[in-house]
Design a protein around this motif. Structure first.
Motif, PDB file in Angstrom:
ATOM      1  N   GLY A 213      30.246  66.493  13.297  1.00 53.81           N
ATOM      2  CA  GLY A 213      30.126  65.173  12.669  1.00 53.81           C
ATOM      3  C   GLY A 213      30.601  65.312  11.231  1.00 53.81           C
ATOM      4  O   GLY A 213      30.303  66.305  10.576  1.00 53.81           O
TER       5      GLY A 213
ATOM      6  N   TYR B  62      33.448  63.517  15.307  1.00 48.78           N
ATOM      7  CA  TYR B  62      32.880  62.202  15.003  1.00 48.78           C
ATOM      8  C   TYR B  62      32.954  61.977  13.503  1.00 48.78           C
ATOM      9  O   TYR B  62      32.498  62.814  12.730  1.00 48.78           O
ATOM     10  CB  TYR B  62      31.423  62.134  15.466  1.00 48.78           C
TER      11      TYR B  62
ATOM     12  N   GLU C  52      32.734  58.888  10.253  1.00 50.68           N
ATOM     13  CA  GLU C  52      32.243  57.545   9.956  1.00 50.68           C
ATOM     14  C   GLU C  52      33.414  56.590   9.743  1.00 50.68           C
ATOM     15  O   GLU C  52      34.471  56.962   9.245  1.00 50.68           O
ATOM     16  CB  GLU C  52      31.306  57.569   8.754  1.00 50.68           C
TER      17      GLU C  52
ATOM     18  N   LYS D 268      34.973  57.134  16.153  1.00 54.20           N
ATOM     19  CA  LYS D 268      34.617  56.614  14.830  1.00 54.20           C
ATOM     20  C   LYS D 268      33.244  55.967  14.941  1.00 54.20           C
ATOM     21  O   LYS D 268      32.998  55.183  15.852  1.00 54.20           O
ATOM     22  CB  LYS D 268      35.634  55.546  14.413  1.00 54.20           C
ATOM     23  N   ILE D 269      32.366  56.313  14.024  1.00 53.62           N
ATOM     24  CA  ILE D 269      31.006  55.798  14.069  1.00 53.62           C
ATOM     25  C   ILE D 269      30.841  54.698  13.037  1.00 53.62           C
ATOM     26  O   ILE D 269      31.076  54.918  11.852  1.00 53.62           O
ATOM     27  CB  ILE D 269      29.996  56.925  13.744  1.00 53.62           C
ATOM     28  N   ASP D 270      30.412  53.536  13.494  1.00 51.51           N
ATOM     29  CA  ASP D 270      30.098  52.481  12.540  1.00 51.51           C
ATOM     30  C   ASP D 270      28.792  52.830  11.869  1.00 51.51           C
ATOM     31  O   ASP D 270      27.842  53.230  12.520  1.00 51.51           O
ATOM     32  CB  ASP D 270      29.959  51.142  13.264  1.00 51.51           C
ATOM     33  N   ARG D 271      28.800  52.673  10.569  1.00 55.40           N
ATOM     34  CA  ARG D 271      27.607  53.112   9.865  1.00 55.40           C
ATOM     35  C   ARG D 271      26.572  52.009   9.802  1.00 55.40           C
ATOM     36  O   ARG D 271      26.115  51.628   8.741  1.00 55.40           O
ATOM     37  CB  ARG D 271      27.981  53.555   8.463  1.00 55.40           C
TER      38      ARG D 271
ATOM     39  N   SER E 151      22.312  56.504   7.973  1.00 54.69           N
ATOM     40  CA  SER E 151      22.446  57.923   8.303  1.00 54.69           C
ATOM     41  C   SER E 151      21.852  58.869   7.276  1.00 54.69           C
ATOM     42  O   SER E 151      21.461  59.964   7.622  1.00 54.69           O
ATOM     43  CB  SER E 151      23.911  58.258   8.543  1.00 54.69           C
TER      44      SER E 151
ATOM     45  N   ILE F 153      25.551  61.569  12.139  1.00 58.72           N
ATOM     46  CA  ILE F 153      26.826  61.060  12.654  1.00 58.72           C
ATOM     47  C   ILE F 153      27.205  61.814  13.929  1.00 58.72           C
ATOM     48  O   ILE F 153      27.661  61.217  14.912  1.00 58.72           O
ATOM     49  CB  ILE F 153      27.926  61.178  11.576  1.00 58.72           C
TER      50      ILE F 153
ATOM     51  N   ALA G 222      24.978  60.405  16.696  1.00 53.73           N
ATOM     52  CA  ALA G 222      25.404  59.056  17.088  1.00 53.73           C
ATOM     53  C   ALA G 222      26.710  59.124  17.880  1.00 53.73           C
ATOM     54  O   ALA G 222      26.901  58.397  18.855  1.00 53.73           O
ATOM     55  CB  ALA G 222      25.585  58.183  15.848  1.00 53.73           C
ATOM     56  N   GLY G 223      27.601  60.023  17.460  1.00 52.88           N
ATOM     57  CA  GLY G 223      28.883  60.181  18.150  1.00 52.88           C
ATOM     58  C   GLY G 223      28.677  60.680  19.563  1.00 52.88           C
ATOM     59  O   GLY G 223      29.283  60.174  20.513  1.00 52.88           O
TER      60      GLY G 223
ATOM     61  N   GLU H 169      27.370  57.923  21.728  1.00 53.43           N
ATOM     62  CA  GLU H 169      28.400  56.939  22.048  1.00 53.43           C
ATOM     63  C   GLU H 169      29.358  57.485  23.100  1.00 53.43           C
ATOM     64  O   GLU H 169      29.791  56.779  23.998  1.00 53.43           O
ATOM     65  CB  GLU H 169      29.155  56.578  20.781  1.00 53.43           C
TER      66      GLU H 169
END
Ligand SMILES: [Zn+2]
Length: 382
Positions: free
Chosen positions: A190, A274, A276, A317-320, A324, A363, A366-367, A370
Motif C-alpha cells: 500500500g 494499492y 491512494e 486506486k483507493i478512494d480516500r 486512513s 490503504i 482497503a486495496g 476491494e
C-alpha cells in the motif's frame, strides 16, 4: 499495448532549419484546414469530409503560388497535421453531444509559431528509419543524431519530432509491446502520499524525492526569482526567461526519470499495488507545494498503472473516503482527530503508530478488500 519512448535529438544547424520549415508547413496546413472548417460552419454548410479537406488544403494548395512551398516537406507530416485537426474536431463534437464522458473539450484552436511545443509526426508511410549508424533518418530532414537512453523493444509505428520551450528536440516513438508477465510474487504493498515524504510504503519505508530533483527544483526557484527582477521587454529578461524554461525542463526530466525507476521497482517487487486516489484527498498542504507535489504524484501513479497492466500485476486506486491516518491498523478503532504535527500516536489497544505508515497499511488493507470483492470473494467488514 502501445507505449511511447522518448529520446533526445541533436539536429545539426541545417537540420534544425529543415525542421523549422517542416513545423511551419504542418502548422499552415492545420490552420488552413481549421479556417476552412470554421467558415463552412459559419455559413451553415455541411461538414467537409476528411478526404475533401486534404485535397483542398494539401493537394490543391501545393499548386498555388502562395502554398507551393508545402511541396518541400514530406507529405506525410501534412496529412498527420490534418489528422490531428480531424480528431480534435471529432473529440469536440463527441464532447458537446455527450458521447464522450469527462470534462468538456474545447474546439481546436489555431497553432502559432509562438506555441511552447512544435511537433510533426512521421508514420511508417513516411519511411522514417533508424540507420546502421544508429541515427534517425527523417525524409527531407536528414540523418539526425539520437541519444539512445534505452533500447526500443520493437519496431516503432510512428515517430513524433518535438521542439520544446527550452529549444530542445525530442523523438517520441510509438511502439507496440507484447510483454510476458513477470514471475508471480506474494508481496503486496500500500502506498500513501506522505506529507513529509514523497511516498510512504506499508512495509514502513519512507521514500523521499531524490537529491538530484531537489537540487533542480532549487535552481528553478533561483531562476524564477532572477526573472522577476528583470525589466519588462529587456534583452536580459528574454535571457532569464530561457533560463527558467531550461530549469523547468530539468526539473521535469529529473522527476520523470526518478518516477520511472521507482515505479518499475515497485511493480517488479509486488504482485498487487494499492495507492491512494489523489482527486479525493490532499488536505493540509499549501496550495503551491501541493500542486507541484500532486503533479509528480499523478505522474507516478499513472506509471504504476500502465506498468502493472504491462507486466501482469494488479493495481487498485483507493478512494480516500475512509480516515486512513486515524484508523488504527491493528484493531480498527477510529481515533479522535489527530493534528497534523503529531507524527506518532498510540491507540487504546496499545499499538503505537507512525501516522503515515499507519495510513499506508490501511490503504493496503482497503486495496486487498476491494480486490477480493472484485474477484467475487467475501470480505468481512472491519
Ligand atoms: Zn488499536
Amino acid at each position: 499495448m502501445q507505449l511511447r519512448y522518448n529520446f533526445r535529438l541533436y539536429p545539426t544547424a541545417g537540420q534544425r532549419q529543415a525542421l523549422a520549415s517542416a513545423f511551419g508547413c504542418a502548422r499552415t496546413v492545420f490552420n488552413d484546414g481549421l479556417r476552412m472548417r470554421q467558415e463552412v460552419r459559419e455559413k451553415g454548410l455541411p461538414y467537409i469530409s476528411d478526404g475533401d479537406l486534404s485535397k483542398r488544403v494539401i493537394t490543391q494548395a501545393k499548386k498555388t503560388s502562395e502554398r507551393s512551398w508545402l511541396g518541400e516537406v514530406s507529405a506525410v507530416i501534412l496529412q498527420q497535421a490534418l489528422a490531428d485537426l480531424n480528431s480534435a474536431y471529432h473529440n469536440f463534437f463527441a464532447s458537446i453531444t455527450g458521447k464522450r464522458k469527462g470534462p468538456r473539450i474545447a474546439p481546436p484552436r489555431f497553432r502559432s509559431k509562438k506555441d511552447n511545443r512544435q511537433a510533426i509526426r512521421f508514420t511508417k508511410n513516411a519511411r522514417f528509419s533508424i540507420t546502421p549508424g544508429e541515427k534517425l533518418r527523417l525524409p527531407k530532414i536528414g540523418d539526425v543524431s539520437v541519444r539512445w537512453s534505452r533500447d526500443l523493444p520493437a519496431e516503432p509505428s510512428s515517430v513524433t519530432v518535438v521542439k520544446d520551450a527550452a529549444g530542445r528536440y525530442f523523438a517520441s516513438f510509438v511502439v507496440e509491446t507484447n510483454d510476458a508477465p513477470l514471475p508471480e510474487t506474494d508481496n503486496e504493498v500500500g502506498i500513501d502520499l506522505g506529507l513529509t515524504h514523497f511516498a510512504i510504503l506499508s512495509d514502513g519505508r519512507k521514500v523521499d524525492n531524490p537529491r538530484l530533483l531537489r537540487r533542480a527544483e532549487r535552481r528553478l526557484r533561483k531562476a524564477q526569482k532572477a526573472l522577476s527582477r528583470k525589466e519588462k521587454g529587456s534583452a536580459n529578461r528574454q535571457k532569464a526567461r530561457v533560463k527558467v524554461a531550461k530549469a523547468h525542463a530539468r526539473v521535469s526530466d529529473a522527476r520523470r526519470n526518478w518516477a520511472h525507476k521507482f515505479s518499475t521497482q515497485i511493480i517488479r517487487d509486488n504482485q498487487a499495488v494499492y495507492a491512494e486516489n489523489l482527486s479525493v484527498s490532499g488536505l493540509g498542504r499549501t496550495r503551491l507545494a501541493r500542486s507541484v507535489h500532486d503533479a509528480g504524484w499523478s505522474q507516478f501513479v499513472a506509471m504504476l498503472e500502465y506498468k502493472a497492466r504491462r507486466y501482469g500485476r494488479a493495481f487498485v486506486k483507493i478512494d480516500r473516503f475512509f480516515p486512513s491516518s486515524k484508523l488504527c491498523s491493528a484493531c480498527g478503532l477510529l481515533a479522535d482527530k489527530i493534528p497534523l504535527n503529531i507524527r506518532t500516536w498510540e491507540c487504546a489497544c496499545g499499538a503505537t503508530h507512525d501516522r503515515d505508515v499507519n495510513a499506508a497499511i490501511n490503504i493496503l488493507a482497503a486495496g486487498r478488500a476491494e480486490r477480493l470483492n472484485a474477484c467475487g470473494g467475501t470480505v468481512r467488514p472491519a
